[in-house]
Design a protein around this motif. Structure first.
Motif, PDB file in Angstrom:
ATOM      1  N   ILE A  81       0.871  -1.278  -0.060  1.00  0.00           N
ATOM      2  CA  ILE A  81      -0.205   0.132  -0.324  1.00  0.00           C
ATOM      3  C   ILE A  81       0.833   1.154   0.164  1.00  0.00           C
ATOM      4  CG2 ILE A  81      -2.305  -1.324   1.239  1.00  0.00           C
ATOM      5  CD1 ILE A  81      -0.831  -0.291   3.571  1.00  0.00           C
ATOM      6  N   THR A  99      -8.578   2.206  -4.187  1.00  0.00           N
ATOM      7  CA  THR A  99      -7.328   3.561  -3.382  1.00  0.00           C
ATOM      8  C   THR A  99      -8.023   4.978  -4.183  1.00  0.00           C
ATOM      9  OG1 THR A  99      -5.234   4.768  -3.017  1.00  0.00           O
ATOM     10  CG2 THR A  99      -5.235   2.620  -4.528  1.00  0.00           C
ATOM     11  N   ALA A 157      -5.942   7.035  -4.434  1.00  0.00           N
ATOM     12  CA  ALA A 157      -4.560   6.397  -5.814  1.00  0.00           C
ATOM     13  C   ALA A 157      -4.638   6.335  -6.811  1.00  0.00           C
ATOM     14  CB  ALA A 157      -3.052   5.741  -4.797  1.00  0.00           C
ATOM     15  N   TYR A 187     -10.365   3.908  -1.226  1.00  0.00           N
ATOM     16  CA  TYR A 187     -10.187   5.195   0.525  1.00  0.00           C
ATOM     17  C   TYR A 187      -8.837   5.727  -0.225  1.00  0.00           C
ATOM     18  CZ  TYR A 187     -10.330  -0.612   2.106  1.00  0.00           C
ATOM     19  OH  TYR A 187     -11.250  -1.918   1.879  1.00  0.00           O
ATOM     20  N   HIS A 206       3.143   5.930   7.087  1.00  0.00           N
ATOM     21  CA  HIS A 206       1.672   6.725   7.300  1.00  0.00           C
ATOM     22  C   HIS A 206       2.045   7.790   9.036  1.00  0.00           C
ATOM     23  CE1 HIS A 206       0.183   2.711   5.721  1.00  0.00           C
ATOM     24  NE2 HIS A 206       0.170   4.186   4.621  1.00  0.00           N
ATOM     25  N   LEU A 217       3.387   8.156  12.756  1.00  0.00           N
ATOM     26  CA  LEU A 217       4.867   8.649  12.223  1.00  0.00           C
ATOM     27  C   LEU A 217       4.615   9.459  13.202  1.00  0.00           C
ATOM     28  CD1 LEU A 217       5.811   8.115   8.746  1.00  0.00           C
ATOM     29  CD2 LEU A 217       7.002   7.068  11.297  1.00  0.00           C
ATOM     30  N   ILE A 269       9.289  14.807  13.244  1.00  0.00           N
ATOM     31  CA  ILE A 269       8.714  14.261  11.671  1.00  0.00           C
ATOM     32  C   ILE A 269       9.112  14.679  10.716  1.00  0.00           C
ATOM     33  CG2 ILE A 269       6.603  15.063  11.996  1.00  0.00           C
ATOM     34  CD1 ILE A 269       6.644  11.824  10.370  1.00  0.00           C
ATOM     35  N   LYS A 270       9.435  13.922   9.133  1.00  0.00           N
ATOM     36  CA  LYS A 270       9.440  14.754   8.148  1.00  0.00           C
ATOM     37  C   LYS A 270       8.517  15.007   7.645  1.00  0.00           C
ATOM     38  CE  LYS A 270      15.303  13.136   8.519  1.00  0.00           C
ATOM     39  NZ  LYS A 270      14.263  13.076   9.803  1.00  0.00           N
ATOM     40  N   ILE A 271       8.949  16.143   6.918  1.00  0.00           N
ATOM     41  CA  ILE A 271       8.118  16.784   6.012  1.00  0.00           C
ATOM     42  C   ILE A 271       8.257  16.947   5.057  1.00  0.00           C
ATOM     43  CG2 ILE A 271       5.961  18.612   5.246  1.00  0.00           C
ATOM     44  CD1 ILE A 271       5.992  19.907   7.948  1.00  0.00           C
ATOM     45  N   VAL A 325      -0.328  18.222   5.670  1.00  0.00           N
ATOM     46  CA  VAL A 325       1.045  17.752   6.642  1.00  0.00           C
ATOM     47  C   VAL A 325       1.022  18.794   7.686  1.00  0.00           C
ATOM     48  CG1 VAL A 325       2.596  17.109   6.683  1.00  0.00           C
ATOM     49  CG2 VAL A 325       1.605  16.488   5.722  1.00  0.00           C
ATOM     50  N   ARG A 357       8.062  13.708  -1.394  1.00  0.00           N
ATOM     51  CA  ARG A 357       8.888  12.637  -1.285  1.00  0.00           C
ATOM     52  C   ARG A 357       7.548  11.622  -2.851  1.00  0.00           C
ATOM     53  NH1 ARG A 357       4.689   8.318   2.571  1.00  0.00           N
ATOM     54  NH2 ARG A 357       3.049   9.476   1.220  1.00  0.00           N
ATOM     55  N   ASP A 399       3.667  11.455  -4.838  1.00  0.00           N
ATOM     56  CA  ASP A 399       3.140  11.933  -3.672  1.00  0.00           C
ATOM     57  C   ASP A 399       2.206  12.958  -4.421  1.00  0.00           C
ATOM     58  OD1 ASP A 399       2.756  10.792  -1.329  1.00  0.00           O
ATOM     59  OD2 ASP A 399       3.983  12.135  -0.883  1.00  0.00           O
ATOM     60  N   LEU A 421      -6.044  15.485  -2.268  1.00  0.00           N
ATOM     61  CA  LEU A 421      -6.702  14.368  -2.394  1.00  0.00           C
ATOM     62  C   LEU A 421      -7.735  14.614  -1.318  1.00  0.00           C
ATOM     63  CD1 LEU A 421      -4.315  11.297  -2.579  1.00  0.00           C
ATOM     64  CD2 LEU A 421      -6.069  12.495  -4.872  1.00  0.00           C
TER      65      LEU A 421
HETATM   66  N1  UFG Z   1       4.332  12.524   5.130  1.00  0.00           N
HETATM   67  C1  UFG Z   1       4.849  13.095   5.237  1.00  0.00           C
HETATM   68  N2  UFG Z   1       6.419  12.529   6.331  1.00  0.00           N
HETATM   69  C2  UFG Z   1       5.917  11.074   6.572  1.00  0.00           C
HETATM   70  C3  UFG Z   1       5.191  10.421   6.153  1.00  0.00           C
HETATM   71  C4  UFG Z   1       4.278  11.094   5.302  1.00  0.00           C
HETATM   72  O1  UFG Z   1       5.296  14.362   5.123  1.00  0.00           O
HETATM   73  O2  UFG Z   1       6.817  11.340   7.189  1.00  0.00           O
HETATM   74  C5  UFG Z   1       3.111  12.893   3.523  1.00  0.00           C
HETATM   75  C6  UFG Z   1       2.911  12.742   2.404  1.00  0.00           C
HETATM   76  O3  UFG Z   1       3.785  12.773   2.076  1.00  0.00           O
HETATM   77  C7  UFG Z   1       2.103  12.467   2.500  1.00  0.00           C
HETATM   78  C8  UFG Z   1       0.978  12.217   4.130  1.00  0.00           C
HETATM   79  O4  UFG Z   1       1.812  12.757   4.285  1.00  0.00           O
HETATM   80  O5  UFG Z   1       1.443  13.614   1.877  1.00  0.00           O
HETATM   81  C9  UFG Z   1       0.257  11.157   4.328  1.00  0.00           C
HETATM   82  O6  UFG Z   1       0.861  10.163   3.257  1.00  0.00           O
HETATM   83  P1  UFG Z   1       0.600   8.821   3.894  1.00  0.00           P
HETATM   84  O7  UFG Z   1       2.184   8.137   4.227  1.00  0.00           O
HETATM   85  O8  UFG Z   1       0.656   8.623   5.002  1.00  0.00           O
HETATM   86  O9  UFG Z   1      -0.574   8.709   3.156  1.00  0.00           O
HETATM   87  P2  UFG Z   1      -0.592   8.557   1.518  1.00  0.00           P
HETATM   88  O10 UFG Z   1      -1.453   9.922   0.988  1.00  0.00           O
HETATM   89  O11 UFG Z   1       0.719   8.413   0.836  1.00  0.00           O
HETATM   90  O12 UFG Z   1      -1.487   6.755   0.818  1.00  0.00           O
HETATM   91  C10 UFG Z   1      -2.010   6.430   1.540  1.00  0.00           C
HETATM   92  C11 UFG Z   1      -2.339   5.095   1.504  1.00  0.00           C
HETATM   93  C12 UFG Z   1      -2.317   4.484   0.150  1.00  0.00           C
HETATM   94  C13 UFG Z   1      -3.945   5.884  -0.363  1.00  0.00           C
HETATM   95  C14 UFG Z   1      -3.731   6.754  -0.023  1.00  0.00           C
HETATM   96  C15 UFG Z   1      -5.646   7.887  -0.141  1.00  0.00           C
HETATM   97  O13 UFG Z   1      -1.009   4.611   2.354  1.00  0.00           O
HETATM   98  O14 UFG Z   1      -3.089   3.550   0.625  1.00  0.00           O
HETATM   99  O15 UFG Z   1      -3.424   7.359   1.480  1.00  0.00           O
HETATM  100  O16 UFG Z   1      -5.308   9.122  -0.489  1.00  0.00           O
HETATM  101  F1  UFG Z   1      -4.263   4.896  -1.325  1.00  0.00           F
END
Ligand code: UFG
Length: 326
Positions: free
Chosen positions: A76, A116, A118, A167, A188, A192, A204-206, A257, A280, A283, A287
């Motif tokens: 995921i 998702t 995504a 989701y 996630h 974190l 926490i890294k942004i 964030v 990252r 991204d 959404l």
């Molecule tokens: N982020 C940070 N620092 C971190 C981790 C995440 O800045 O240490 C940011 C990411 O770049 C992103 C946001 O926080 O902008 C959310 O990131 P997550 O990794 O928590 O979640 P994602 O949006 O990447 O993905 C999640 C699920 C997917 C799903 C998606 C739908 O993992 O399965 O949400 O929006 F598809």
């Protein structure tokens, strides 16, 4: 109904088992425990096996007289999928096909599929509705969209029936604090940030502060895992009406964030240091879901729509289970 949940021992799977059991269904978790936890399934039956093992899968479907499948097992992480697309297409797409074939062969025609946000990639507008353009920008989203296409073909050719739930960002834990998120490694945002609050990591890294959003950080729509789970109970019933239906699941409100981190500070009362980091890969900037369709057609109504509540429940779980299920 007798429901088999692939990935049933995972974070979302364990909450879906709770919701289905409360709705009077018999649940069987099918999980290789690669990322799942046996403790998370509670009283439900657990079959420890791999989805790639077609024989084990067919046996599980037949021996448990399964009526419907909730297919949650998947890799995921959007960021990782950019580095390792093979892992995502093999596991999420090709094994998805194995599952569909096993179901067809065993006469199990109903599935709720965990899709998702995504699949939308960089949406042209928010909130996103289900008919908006599908154009994933990472292999993770593409691997799930391929399965959605398969569902349509299998519904037409074999009379199977599906609901795909797209989701948005799932977070939180059960309100009673007994099941929650335990990924290793965790990637996630919410867990974190709470690890920082608990002193498990220093900051926490942004990932990206130069997006075209009001504070420069990515915007996501956070949904409580128990609300998401409730939608699966409604979706199983909707699926049995035939064809393929697709629903977004989110709260219709975007948080950056930085706003998520601020909410975590308010809930925990802890200082949470941040460090600005590069974007990252994979991204999308923004959404946000319209879940009007799920509300109207499924009668879905979130019980915990506020981000504060989502974070509070996650915080309770992490404080009472500092090592997750271990
Ligand atoms: N982020 C940070 N620092 C971190 C981790 C995440 O800045 O240490 C940011 C990411 O770049 C992103 C946001 O926080 O902008 C959310 O990131 P997550 O990794 O928590 O979640 P994602 O949006 O990447 O993905 C999640 C699920 C997917 C799903 C998606 C739908 O993992 O399965 O949400 O929006 F598809």
């Amino acid at each position: 109904m007798n429901v088999l949940l692939t990935g049933g021992a995972g974070y979302i799977g364990s909450h879906v088992i709770r919701a289905l059991t409360a709705g009077g269904h018999e649940c069987v978790a099918y999980d290789n425990l690669g990322n799942g936890h046996a403790e998370a399934v509670g009283e439900a039956k657990l079959i420890v096996a791999d989805l790639a093992d077609g024989d084990a899968l067919r046996a599980a479907l037949k021996e448990n007289a399964i009526d419907a499948v909730v297919h949650l097992a998947a890799f995921i992480e959007a960021g990782e999928s950019v580095e390792k697309p093979d892992k995502y297409f093999h596991n999420n797409t090709i094994i998805g096909l194995t599952l569909l074939d096993a179901m067809r062969d065993c006469g199990v025609k109903t599935m709720v599929f965990s899709s998702t946000a995504a699949v939308y990639g960089r949406p042209e507008r928010v909130p996103i509705i289900e008919d908006d353009r599908l154009d994933p920008i990472n292999p993770y989203g593409a691997s799930k969209l391929c399965v959605e296409f398969m569902l349509r073909a299998y519904a037409t050719a074999y009379g199977m029936e599906f609901v795909a739930l797209r989701y948005f960002n799932v977070a939180g834990a059960s309100a009673d604090g007994t099941i929650g998120e335990d990924h290793s490694p965790e990637t996630h945002l919410v867990p974190l940030v709470l690890q920082v609050a608990r002193g498990r990591r220093k900051d926490i890294k942004i990932f990206g502060c130069d997006y075209d959003t009001p504070d420069g950080t990515c915007i996501r729509d956070y949904i409580h895992v128990s609300d998401l789970a409730d939608a699966h109970v409604l979706a199983i019933h909707a699926a049995t009406a035939g064809g393929v239906k697709v629903y977004n699941l989110g709260n219709g409100e975007g948080f950056s964030v930085r706003q998520v981190i601020e909410t975590c500070r308010a809930v925990t009362g802890c200082d949470i240091p941040v460090e600005d980091a590069p974007r990252r890969a994979g991204d999308p900037p923004r959404l946000v879901a319209s879940s009007e369709k799920a509300m109207k057609q499924l009668g879905w109504q979130p019980r915990f729509p506020k981000l504060e509540t989502i974070v509070e429940h996650a915080w309770r779980w992490h404080r009472t289970h500092p090592n997750g299920y271990a």
